[in-house]
Design an enzyme around this catalytic site. Structure first.
Site, PDB file in Angstrom:
ATOM      1  N   PHE A 150      71.152 132.447   8.897  1.00 19.85           N
ATOM      2  CA  PHE A 150      70.078 131.266   8.613  1.00 19.85           C
ATOM      3  C   PHE A 150      70.588 130.308   8.413  1.00 19.85           C
ATOM      4  O   PHE A 150      70.502 130.006   7.234  1.00 19.85           O
ATOM      5  CB  PHE A 150      69.050 131.893   9.016  1.00 19.85           C
ATOM      6  CG  PHE A 150      67.501 130.611   9.481  1.00 19.85           C
ATOM      7  CD1 PHE A 150      67.105 131.356  10.877  1.00 19.85           C
ATOM      8  CD2 PHE A 150      67.403 129.991   8.309  1.00 19.85           C
ATOM      9  CE1 PHE A 150      66.070 129.368  10.940  1.00 19.85           C
ATOM     10  CE2 PHE A 150      66.738 128.599   8.650  1.00 19.85           C
ATOM     11  CZ  PHE A 150      65.668 128.322  10.046  1.00 19.85           C
ATOM     12  N   ASP A 235      75.002 128.910   1.547  1.00 18.68           N
ATOM     13  CA  ASP A 235      73.948 128.300   1.514  1.00 18.68           C
ATOM     14  C   ASP A 235      73.242 128.997   0.761  1.00 18.68           C
ATOM     15  O   ASP A 235      72.753 130.180   1.105  1.00 18.68           O
ATOM     16  CB  ASP A 235      73.532 128.060   2.752  1.00 18.68           C
ATOM     17  CG  ASP A 235      72.290 128.211   3.695  1.00 18.68           C
ATOM     18  OD1 ASP A 235      71.542 127.970   2.783  1.00 18.68           O
ATOM     19  OD2 ASP A 235      71.803 127.907   4.552  1.00 18.68           O
ATOM     20  N   LYS A 264      64.880 123.409  -0.422  1.00 19.94           N
ATOM     21  CA  LYS A 264      63.378 124.697  -0.840  1.00 19.94           C
ATOM     22  C   LYS A 264      62.924 124.188  -2.032  1.00 19.94           C
ATOM     23  O   LYS A 264      62.435 123.531  -2.867  1.00 19.94           O
ATOM     24  CB  LYS A 264      64.008 126.317   0.046  1.00 19.94           C
ATOM     25  CG  LYS A 264      63.554 126.017   1.254  1.00 19.94           C
ATOM     26  CD  LYS A 264      63.314 128.096   1.747  1.00 19.94           C
ATOM     27  CE  LYS A 264      63.119 127.730   3.214  1.00 19.94           C
ATOM     28  NZ  LYS A 264      65.504 128.447   3.445  1.00 19.94           N
TER      29      LYS A 264
HETATM   30  C1  PLP Z   1      65.223 127.300   5.310  1.00 22.35           C
HETATM   31  C2  PLP Z   1      66.858 127.462   5.140  1.00 22.35           C
HETATM   32  C3  PLP Z   1      67.477 126.556   6.055  1.00 22.35           C
HETATM   33  C4  PLP Z   1      66.698 125.587   6.331  1.00 22.35           C
HETATM   34  O1  PLP Z   1      66.031 124.937   5.617  1.00 22.35           O
HETATM   35  P1  PLP Z   1      65.002 123.052   6.103  1.00 22.35           P
HETATM   36  O2  PLP Z   1      64.887 123.285   5.225  1.00 22.35           O
HETATM   37  O3  PLP Z   1      63.756 124.426   7.320  1.00 22.35           O
HETATM   38  O4  PLP Z   1      66.361 122.790   7.171  1.00 22.35           O
HETATM   39  C5  PLP Z   1      68.798 126.531   5.963  1.00 22.35           C
HETATM   40  N1  PLP Z   1      69.106 127.486   5.280  1.00 22.35           N
HETATM   41  C6  PLP Z   1      68.782 128.827   4.605  1.00 22.35           C
HETATM   42  C7  PLP Z   1      69.735 129.670   3.958  1.00 22.35           C
HETATM   43  C8  PLP Z   1      67.381 129.260   4.659  1.00 22.35           C
HETATM   44  O5  PLP Z   1      66.605 129.486   3.565  1.00 22.35           O
END
Ligand code: PLP
Length: 409
Positions: A150, A235, A264
């Site tokens: 994700f 990520d 985040k």
């Molecule tokens: C939440 C998340 C994203 C996307 O972040 P947004 O601020 O919702 O665009 C990308 N990668 C990971 C691992 C995430 O948990």
């Protein structure tokens, strides 16, 4: 009258749910709790009920809800200067870069707003690095990604999702991505070609169900990438900034990714701030005009992120996540519930995988809500428990009692 004043209706929760359902696109299916305020680990609904937040807005509020220091920075900066655009310099962005680079150990940063924009930025950086530094022929760059990933919801990012719902109906999809199984080194080695520019990976797959790869996988994958001149991109939008009990989840294996993506908790939940971190070799590929964002690097976001980073360090939240995460996981295992197949995770990113016979995880999240805990199911069979990192041992004991009752049926 302030927009914050409650309207004069009998059933407030039903009123707000109805408004969302009537006027909003139905791209989410929330639990039927309507929140109105929060403080630390606690959130309160419009009827005054209190809940322990075990989602932390998908780890965006690691520092706890409405952290007073971040709040005062937000208010102070909002009264001075909020947005300049990058057409001009501002007095918060430079210090933010400097402090973020010192915290993370990279030479350069590129700020955006949402996590998905950070991922998009990393993809663009890796492709341009491939063409200008590695000598990949034009438009031939390949990026290797993992099943169960994700990375966000933009058209390019969903193009390499393995989740059919994320992409069905949204084509044509962006080419240039190669999907391999998560945690499989041989598959990674076999997928690398002379045109591979990057391997994009989550150190733990949060949305994928709190999936932890085999021990040593990240270190070996990073070494393989180094050997084959492929950028290792982590990520860490969900796993970074203390969530797993280290600064970054890659720190558990002593891995320094070539590129790291944060979001985040970078703003403690006050404001969307994301960033890509790397060295000059990679982020140096961007020339003026190559990439940008109106709000990216704005002084309000930069000031908020500076304080959010300080709070993590000053309050020992990373250490707290390590200590109390181990305590929570042991406590969950000690429940020895026959409905639980596995408890896994790192730090305060914990997944409770239910047995097939236990039924859907969402039903357990409803039951937890009745007992004052808000948690989110992921992948139908996993209850994710990821409270703010300011949680205390006695609050975890409080939660364990209630989780035990719910898992007992
Ligand atoms: C939440 C998340 C994203 C996307 O972040 P947004 O601020 O919702 O665009 C990308 N990668 C990971 C691992 C995430 O948990």
């Amino acid at each position: 009258m302030s927009v914050l004043t409650a309207p004069p209706v009998a059933n407030l929760a039903a009123h707000f749910i109805d408004l969302e359902n009537t006027f909003g696109a139905h791209n989410y299916h929330p639990l039927d709790v309507v929140l109105t305020r929060a403080d630390g680990v606690w959130v309160y609904d419009v009827d005054g009920e209190r809940y322990l937040d075990c989602l932390s807005a998908y780890s965006a509020v690691n520092q706890g809800h409405c952290h007073p220091r971040i709040l005062s920075t937000l208010v102070e900066q909002a009264q001075r200067l909020t947005l300049t655009s990058r057409a001009f310099y501002n007095d918060q962005l430079g210090p933010f870069y400097q402090e973020l680079c010192a915290f993370s150990g990279y030479e350069m940063a590129l700020p955006m707003n949402t996590g998905a924009e950070g991922v998009e930025t990393a993809i663009k950086a890796a492709r341009k690095w491939g063409y200008t530094r590695k000598g990949v022929p034009a438009d031939q760059a390949e990026i290797i990604v993992c099943a169960g990933n994700f990375h966000g919801r933009t058209t390019t990012i969903i193009s390499f999702s393995s989740e059919s719902q994320y992409k069905d109906g949204f084509g044509p999809l962006t080419p240039g991505f190669v999907l391999i199984p998560y945690g499989d080194l041989d598959a990674l080695a076999a997928a690398i070609t002379p045109n591979t520019v990057a391997f994009l990976v989550e150190p733990i797959q949060g949305e994928g169900g709190v999936i932890t790869p085999p021990p040593g996988y990240l270190a070996a994958a990073a070494a393989l990438c180094r050997d084959r001149q492929v950028l290792f991109i982590a990520d860490e939008i969900q796993t970074g900034l203390g969530r797993t009990g280290k600064r970054f989840a890659c720190d558990h294996e002593g891995v320094r990714p070539d590129v790291i993506i944060l979001g985040k908790a970078l703003s403690g939940g006050f404001y969307p701030v994301s960033a890509v971190l790397s060295d000059r070799e990679v982020l140096g590929v961007f020339q003026p005009g190559d990439h940008g964002s109106t709000f990216g690097g704005n002084p309000l976001g930069a000031a908020v992120a500076r304080t959010a980073l300080r709070v993590l360090q000053d309050e020992g939240l990373i250490e707290n996540a390590a200590r109390l995460g181990a305590y929570l996981m042991q406590g969950l295992r000690d429940l020895a519930s026959p409905r639980v197949h596995e408890v896994r995770g790192k730090g305060l990113l914990v997944g409770v995988e239910l047995t097939p016979a236990a039924g859907p995880a969402r039903a357990y999240c409803h039951a937890l809500r009745q007992r004052g805990i808000l948690a989110k199911d992921t992948h139908h069979t996993v209850i994710r428990l990821a409270p703010p990192l300011v949680i205390t041992r006695s609050q975890i004991d409080w939660a364990l009692t209630r989780i035990a009752a719910v898992l007992a049926g």
